[in-house]
Write a protein that holds these residues in place. Structure first.
Motif, PDB file in Angstrom:
ATOM      1  N   ASP A  40       0.823  -1.213   0.000  1.00 14.41           N
ATOM      2  CA  ASP A  40       0.000   0.000   0.000  1.00 14.41           C
ATOM      3  C   ASP A  40       0.855   1.259   0.000  1.00 14.41           C
ATOM      4  O   ASP A  40       0.558   2.233  -0.712  1.00 14.41           O
ATOM      5  CB  ASP A  40      -0.924   0.016   1.219  1.00 14.41           C
ATOM      6  CG  ASP A  40      -1.939  -1.120   1.210  1.00 14.41           C
ATOM      7  OD1 ASP A  40      -2.032  -1.828   0.184  1.00 14.41           O
ATOM      8  OD2 ASP A  40      -2.624  -1.313   2.229  1.00 14.41           O
ATOM      9  N   LEU A  41       1.917   1.230   0.812  1.00  9.64           N
ATOM     10  CA  LEU A  41       2.775   2.406   0.919  1.00  9.64           C
ATOM     11  C   LEU A  41       3.462   2.710  -0.412  1.00  9.64           C
ATOM     12  O   LEU A  41       3.597   3.881  -0.793  1.00  9.64           O
ATOM     13  CB  LEU A  41       3.810   2.192   2.017  1.00  9.64           C
ATOM     14  CG  LEU A  41       3.244   2.104   3.444  1.00  9.64           C
ATOM     15  CD1 LEU A  41       4.282   1.565   4.409  1.00  9.64           C
ATOM     16  CD2 LEU A  41       2.751   3.478   3.912  1.00  9.64           C
TER      17      LEU A  41
ATOM     18  N   TYR B 283      -6.403  -5.847  -4.812  1.00  6.60           N
ATOM     19  CA  TYR B 283      -6.427  -4.506  -4.237  1.00  6.60           C
ATOM     20  C   TYR B 283      -5.713  -3.470  -5.103  1.00  6.60           C
ATOM     21  O   TYR B 283      -6.066  -2.285  -5.085  1.00  6.60           O
ATOM     22  CB  TYR B 283      -5.812  -4.536  -2.828  1.00  6.60           C
ATOM     23  CG  TYR B 283      -6.528  -5.491  -1.922  1.00  6.60           C
ATOM     24  CD1 TYR B 283      -7.761  -5.172  -1.354  1.00  6.60           C
ATOM     25  CD2 TYR B 283      -5.985  -6.737  -1.636  1.00  6.60           C
ATOM     26  CE1 TYR B 283      -8.435  -6.061  -0.533  1.00  6.60           C
ATOM     27  CE2 TYR B 283      -6.650  -7.641  -0.809  1.00  6.60           C
ATOM     28  CZ  TYR B 283      -7.871  -7.292  -0.262  1.00  6.60           C
ATOM     29  OH  TYR B 283      -8.541  -8.186   0.543  1.00  6.60           O
ATOM     30  N   THR B 284      -4.693  -3.918  -5.852  1.00  7.99           N
ATOM     31  CA  THR B 284      -3.937  -2.970  -6.675  1.00  7.99           C
ATOM     32  C   THR B 284      -4.063  -3.251  -8.172  1.00  7.99           C
ATOM     33  O   THR B 284      -3.626  -2.427  -8.976  1.00  7.99           O
ATOM     34  CB  THR B 284      -2.436  -3.037  -6.313  1.00  7.99           C
ATOM     35  OG1 THR B 284      -1.953  -4.368  -6.610  1.00  7.99           O
ATOM     36  CG2 THR B 284      -2.213  -2.727  -4.835  1.00  7.99           C
TER      37      THR B 284
ATOM     38  N   TYR C  83       2.356   1.596  -3.472  1.00  5.94           N
ATOM     39  CA  TYR C  83       1.347   1.817  -4.507  1.00  5.94           C
ATOM     40  C   TYR C  83       0.773   3.237  -4.448  1.00  5.94           C
ATOM     41  O   TYR C  83       0.499   3.850  -5.481  1.00  5.94           O
ATOM     42  CB  TYR C  83       0.225   0.791  -4.340  1.00  5.94           C
ATOM     43  CG  TYR C  83      -0.812   0.829  -5.428  1.00  5.94           C
ATOM     44  CD1 TYR C  83      -0.504   0.428  -6.734  1.00  5.94           C
ATOM     45  CD2 TYR C  83      -2.114   1.249  -5.155  1.00  5.94           C
ATOM     46  CE1 TYR C  83      -1.466   0.458  -7.735  1.00  5.94           C
ATOM     47  CE2 TYR C  83      -3.073   1.271  -6.151  1.00  5.94           C
ATOM     48  CZ  TYR C  83      -2.742   0.882  -7.440  1.00  5.94           C
ATOM     49  OH  TYR C  83      -3.694   0.909  -8.438  1.00  5.94           O
ATOM     50  N   LYS C  84       0.630   3.775  -3.245  1.00  3.42           N
ATOM     51  CA  LYS C  84       0.032   5.097  -3.073  1.00  3.42           C
ATOM     52  C   LYS C  84       1.065   6.227  -3.065  1.00  3.42           C
ATOM     53  O   LYS C  84       0.695   7.405  -3.041  1.00  3.42           O
ATOM     54  CB  LYS C  84      -0.771   5.127  -1.761  1.00  3.42           C
ATOM     55  CG  LYS C  84      -1.969   4.183  -1.769  1.00  3.42           C
ATOM     56  CD  LYS C  84      -2.671   4.164  -0.420  1.00  3.42           C
ATOM     57  CE  LYS C  84      -3.852   3.194  -0.423  1.00  3.42           C
ATOM     58  NZ  LYS C  84      -4.518   3.134   0.898  1.00  3.42           N
ATOM     59  N   HIS C  85       2.336   5.862  -3.091  1.00  4.89           N
ATOM     60  CA  HIS C  85       3.391   6.883  -3.024  1.00  4.89           C
ATOM     61  C   HIS C  85       3.478   7.621  -4.362  1.00  4.89           C
ATOM     62  O   HIS C  85       3.580   6.985  -5.420  1.00  4.89           O
ATOM     63  CB  HIS C  85       4.735   6.227  -2.703  1.00  4.89           C
ATOM     64  CG  HIS C  85       5.775   7.172  -2.213  1.00  4.89           C
ATOM     65  ND1 HIS C  85       6.378   8.116  -3.024  1.00  4.89           N
ATOM     66  CD2 HIS C  85       6.330   7.342  -0.982  1.00  4.89           C
ATOM     67  CE1 HIS C  85       7.260   8.801  -2.333  1.00  4.89           C
ATOM     68  NE2 HIS C  85       7.252   8.358  -1.079  1.00  4.89           N
ATOM     69  N   PRO C  86       3.464   8.947  -4.348  1.00  8.96           N
ATOM     70  CA  PRO C  86       3.447   9.695  -5.607  1.00  8.96           C
ATOM     71  C   PRO C  86       4.722   9.557  -6.439  1.00  8.96           C
ATOM     72  O   PRO C  86       4.690   9.774  -7.660  1.00  8.96           O
ATOM     73  CB  PRO C  86       3.247  11.141  -5.149  1.00  8.96           C
ATOM     74  CG  PRO C  86       3.735  11.177  -3.731  1.00  8.96           C
ATOM     75  CD  PRO C  86       3.389   9.839  -3.170  1.00  8.96           C
TER      76      PRO C  86
END
Length: 382
Positions: free
Chosen positions: A39-40, A76-77, A42-45
């Motif tokens: 998650d960290l 999820y991704t 995948y969501k990191h810009p």
């Protein structure tokens, strides 16, 4: 303390900005707040996560030991999840086509039988062959980094539970092992390791303040991890190692064992740091499924003084003495003794039958000293 994951996300990621990232991880890849590295990333810009890679037990840890893991799509991704415990244990060229960098973020348990470190070795080999950068985010050795036990794996019994000549309890972190693998065992990939901050070699996992996330269904707690360098050897016999109970690798038994006799005989051996308690249990799967097993539970009395490999070997020797007609070593589908693959040698089996295990344990001393010298240049912590 701060994990390699935290350090990477704070500053090291900038070195890989614009690169396509693949992540070798599972449910243990979390930060101190239990947020998954998937998650960290995948969501990191500024992190371009393009693929996931699953070790034994799968990306979410729901596969049993030895069960093949299929490649799939992460729900999820929507990223591809390539299995490294299925048809192949090394990433193929096709599996690496959509990445420039492979990041490894898995919690090891400090024993050489555990397959995650060999998944790391195979990924390093594939990265070298396909010109990919390999990054290891370091995590604690849960049974500390200052005590070794055992022998070095011999060439003719190498396997995925003992791929390289390291001892049963190696006292290294995954990043330190990656450095060792590269410089001593020929895994010459482009390598970056991201050390932890605030961890020292005397720390056990329960000294870190972190939450324990089991890397597999049977890695339950700190005592199990401490005993595992010894009790994992039980897997190579017809005894139950407690799989299918709430205390795997702490419980050992079989339908033919009298727990009272075994506990008494084992405790008379006076193995430092451990006591046996007679008990009975019924495994819900694996060996002796749904049968009442007499046996013992091993209790860690002093983890700093305990040599778990000695405890496991002397326990097997005691059972061989008490039940010579019933106790046996198992062969795998290739007619090889699985015990030899775990033991890293064919010699220990004979020592157990002859009651000469102390000779084997004494002979480990020279091998451990050799390994201590070999690993010294790659240690990252005091």
């Amino acid at each position: 303390m701060r994990l390699g994951l935290d350090v990477f996300l704070q500053k090291e990621f900038a070195s890989f900005k614009g690169k396509r990232i693949g992540l070798v991880t599972n449910m243990t890849g979390v930060n101190e707040k239990l947020i998954p590295s998937i998650d960290l990333f995948y969501k990191h810009p500024d992190i371009q996560l393009t693929a996931l890679y699953a070790p034994e037990h799968g990306i979410r840890g729901d596969a049993k030991e030895g069960e093949k893991v299929e490649s799939t799509i992460d729900p999820y991704t929507s990223l591809p999840v390539y299995s490294l415990y299925g048809a192949s244990r090394k990433p193929s060229r096709e599996m690496l086509e959509q990445v420039d960098v492979v990041v490894f973020d898995l919690q090891d348990i400090g024993s050489r039988y555990y397959t995650f470190i060999y998944t790391m070795a195979y990924v390093m080999e594939a990265c070298a062959e396909n010109h990919k950068h390999f990054v290891v985010l370091d995590r604690p050795n849960p049974i500390s980094g200052d005590k070794m036990e055992g022998n070095l794996v011999e060439e003719d019994v190498r396997s995925f539970v003992g791929l390289l000549p390291i001892p049963n309890r190696h006292a290294m972190t995954v990043a330190e092992l990656a450095l060792l693998f590269k410089h001593e065992f020929g895994y010459h990939c482009e390598l970056t390791v991201v050390p932890m901050e605030g961890w020292n070699r005397s720390n056990y996992f329960d000294d870190t303040g972190l939450f324990w996330v089991p890397p597999s269904p049977n890695t339950t707690n700190i005592d199990m991890n401490i005993l595992y360098p010894g009790t994992c050897l039980v897997e190579g016999t017809n005894l139950s190692e407690g799989r299918g109970t709430t205390r795997p690798f702490e419980l050992v038994g079989a339908p033919f064992i009298d727990g009272q006799d075994l506990a008494k005989s084992f405790n008379q051996k006076n193995i430092t740091g451990v006591l046996a308690r007679p008990t009975s249990f019924i495994p819900t799967y694996q060996k002796h499924k749904d049968k009442i097993c007499g046996g013992i539970q091993l209790h860690v009395v002093n983890r700093d003084e305990l040599n778990s490999l000695e405890a496991g070997i002397i326990l097997l020797e005691t059972i061989a003495e008490l039940y010579p007609e019933d106790f046996s070593f198992l062969k795998n589908e290739h007619e090889k003794y699985f015990f030899d693959l775990l033991a890293g040698t064919k010699a220990l089996r004979n020592h157990i039958w002859k009651g000469t295990s102390h000779t084997f344990l004494e002979n480990c001393t020279e091998q451990l000293e050799s390994f201590r010298k070999k690993k010294e240049p790659y240690l990252l912590y005091k």
